[in-house]
Motif scaffolding. Structure first.
Motif, PDB file in Angstrom:
ATOM      1  N   ASP A   1       0.563 -46.692  26.622  1.00 25.84           N
ATOM      2  CA  ASP A   1       1.455 -47.796  26.950  1.00 25.84           C
ATOM      3  C   ASP A   1       1.810 -47.780  28.440  1.00 25.84           C
ATOM      4  O   ASP A   1       2.619 -46.972  28.890  1.00 25.84           O
ATOM      5  CB  ASP A   1       2.729 -47.708  26.105  1.00 25.84           C
ATOM      6  CG  ASP A   1       3.506 -49.001  26.079  1.00 25.84           C
ATOM      7  OD1 ASP A   1       3.576 -49.668  27.133  1.00 25.84           O
ATOM      8  OD2 ASP A   1       4.034 -49.361  25.015  1.00 25.84           O
TER       9      ASP A   1
ATOM     10  N   GLU B   1       5.608 -48.469  28.977  1.00 25.75           N
ATOM     11  CA  GLU B   1       6.418 -47.281  28.736  1.00 25.75           C
ATOM     12  C   GLU B   1       6.284 -46.315  29.907  1.00 25.75           C
ATOM     13  O   GLU B   1       7.282 -45.755  30.390  1.00 25.75           O
ATOM     14  CB  GLU B   1       5.991 -46.587  27.437  1.00 25.75           C
ATOM     15  CG  GLU B   1       6.881 -45.399  27.095  1.00 25.75           C
ATOM     16  CD  GLU B   1       6.310 -44.489  26.013  1.00 25.75           C
ATOM     17  OE1 GLU B   1       7.099 -43.840  25.317  1.00 25.75           O
ATOM     18  OE2 GLU B   1       5.076 -44.406  25.894  1.00 25.75           O
TER      19      GLU B   1
ATOM     20  N   TYR C   1       9.994 -48.511  22.262  1.00 23.68           N
ATOM     21  CA  TYR C   1       9.996 -47.178  22.862  1.00 23.68           C
ATOM     22  C   TYR C   1      10.095 -46.141  21.752  1.00 23.68           C
ATOM     23  O   TYR C   1      11.120 -46.045  21.066  1.00 23.68           O
ATOM     24  CB  TYR C   1      11.151 -47.029  23.854  1.00 23.68           C
ATOM     25  CG  TYR C   1      10.971 -47.879  25.091  1.00 23.68           C
ATOM     26  CD1 TYR C   1      10.230 -47.418  26.171  1.00 23.68           C
ATOM     27  CD2 TYR C   1      11.510 -49.163  25.156  1.00 23.68           C
ATOM     28  CE1 TYR C   1      10.044 -48.203  27.297  1.00 23.68           C
ATOM     29  CE2 TYR C   1      11.326 -49.959  26.282  1.00 23.68           C
ATOM     30  CZ  TYR C   1      10.593 -49.470  27.343  1.00 23.68           C
ATOM     31  OH  TYR C   1      10.399 -50.256  28.461  1.00 23.68           O
TER      32      TYR C   1
ATOM     33  N   LEU D   1      12.797 -42.542  22.087  1.00 17.12           N
ATOM     34  CA  LEU D   1      13.197 -42.500  23.498  1.00 17.12           C
ATOM     35  C   LEU D   1      14.140 -41.349  23.815  1.00 17.12           C
ATOM     36  O   LEU D   1      13.945 -40.610  24.791  1.00 17.12           O
ATOM     37  CB  LEU D   1      13.834 -43.842  23.875  1.00 17.12           C
ATOM     38  CG  LEU D   1      14.499 -43.943  25.249  1.00 17.12           C
ATOM     39  CD1 LEU D   1      14.166 -45.279  25.897  1.00 17.12           C
ATOM     40  CD2 LEU D   1      16.024 -43.823  25.119  1.00 17.12           C
TER      41      LEU D   1
END
Length: 427
Positions: free
Chosen positions: A240, A243, A407, A410
């Motif tokens: 990602d 991210e 996410y 996280l």
């Protein structure tokens, strides 16, 4: 409903794993509808949107089996089997929560000859219309009708036919729907002004692994030679890049140093170029990308635009980071309207931001202060977490279900590199 509690001030340091890409995963999952053989996706992130898409496919008769994903692991492997599709309808309840649900439209028409998909709900329809999706499918022969809030689509006798699609503006979602539909259409389809995002490249590579024939991958013109059927495949979801960019901003705003394990620099060109302009030291490593703070951040002038330009999905995170820059930054949002909803929340923490239409002027401040703030969307919620990491005192971010859409775990990732952050039940 949960909230994230952050006690700011710690410099982040260490290795932080980057998960599979949310935007790629939501594009690859509907590929399972294109074949009657099992399809396996590796490195699938543990996200609410991924789970939601899996439930949508289950409702269509697709069986899903998940491996991995133990409490100590990031990512999972999912095998999808669409041997027998029992429903060609994507109900409103799914599409209103997750716009990516519209991506079942092309595969269903291509393989089943029909589809009924809810129009996306909420105010976002004015900013993110699906007319380009529909016009592309019409170019392949689909007959479309909008009734009672649903798109009803039927393929012509003999199935979709290859055609010429020329998008007036770049659209990631419309390109994805067109690609999947064209893979099973009879004859050749040319897609001009196609989106070039790495997630589009990932989709093309997955389709090729399933037996599709596509020329021009990564360019503005894609040529698809339709096949009568595709076969199953095993495919790994790309890392990602959004991210990775978000956590790079975390290193920057805390004055820290992070190795983003699994990140690919060649998929983050505009993000990395802008990070370097702020004075950050960026280097490629054997395992990913290292980001190291190098003194006071320099201000930036950024305008969002389709790939390979600066991505709209990084605008909010950069805005948070630039609240600590030495000087005034100018951000212009050209993709979506109303994507500055995080500005009032950042202001509650002491940020100095003025919005004039699509342009925001961010004047760097000496300090941010922890506050109660509320997330309004996925990327906006991450901007508040970033501000909280640098703020003095305690920040509480409410409505973090937005974060869970994009996410993976996280707070665990940030805690492992030195952040004082935890999730707790919102009272």
């Amino acid at each position: 409903m949960d909230r994230i509690v952050i006690r700011g001030g710690a410099k982040l340091s260490g290795r932080l794993p980057i998960s599979g890409a949310k935007n790629a995963a939501l594009t690859l999952l509907p590929c399972a509808l294109l074949t009657d053989q099992p399809m396996t996706l590796d490195n699938l992130p543990r996200l609410a949107d991924v789970d939601g898409f899996g439930h949508l496919l289950n409702g269509m008769g697709v069986s899903t089996a998940i491996a991995g994903g133990s409490p100590d692991e990031f990512g999972r492997t999912m095998t999808l089997d669409a041997t027998r599709i029992t429903s060609t309808t994507a109900p409103y309840d799914f599409v209103r929560k997750m716009r990516a649900s519209i991506l079942v439209l092309g595969p269903l028409i291509a393989r089943m000859g029909e589809a009924t998909v809810s129009l996306p709900g909420g105010c976002a329809i004015g900013n993110r219309p699906i007319d380009l999706h529909l016009k592309a499918l019409e170019q392949l022969g689909a007959k479309l009708e909008i009734t009672a809030g649903y798109v009803k689509a039927i393929a012509p006798d003999g199935g979709l036919k290859g055609g010429r699609i020329s998008f007036p503006i770049v659209s990631v979602g419309a390109t994805e729907n067109a690609l999947m539909a064209a893979a099973l259409a009879t004859g050749e389809t040319i897609i001009d002004n196609a989106a070039r995002e790495p997630e589009i490249v990932d989709l093309c590579r997955c389709l090729v692994a399933m037996g599709a024939e596509i020329e021009g991958i990564g360019s503005e013109r894609l040529v698809v030679h339709g096949k009568p059927r595709l076969h199953g495949a095993t495919y790994r979801v790309m890392p990602d890049r959004i991210e990775a960019g978000s956590y790079a901003c975390a290193a920057a705003i805390t004055g820290g140093e992070l190795e983003l394990v699994g990140a690919k620099a060649d998929e983050m060109g505009a993000i990395i170029a802008s990070l370097r302009e702020t004075g950050l030291h960026i280097s490629e490593t054997a395992d990913g990308v290292k980001v190291a703070a190098n003194g006071k951040l320099k201000p930036l002038t950024i305008s969002t635009a389709p790939y390979p330009a600066f991505p709209t999905d990084m605008q909010a995170q950069f805005m948070a980071m630039l609240t600590r820059a030495d000087g005034a930054s100018v951000l212009t949002e050209t993709i979506f309207e109303n994507r500055y909803m995080h500005v009032p929340e950042l202001a509650r923490m002491g940020a100095d931001i003025q919005v004039h239409g699509r342009t925001a002027v961010v004047k760097g401040v000496d300090r941010l202060v922890g506050a109660e703030v509320m997330a309004t969307d996925l990327r906006a919620s991450m901007s508040l977490v970033l501000a909280g990491l640098a703020a003095e005192g305690e920040t509480r971010v409410h409505r973090v279900y937005h974060l869970d859409r994009g996410y993976e775990r996280l707070e665990e990732k940030l805690s492992a590199v030195g952040a004082d952050i935890e999730r707790e039940a919102d009272s």
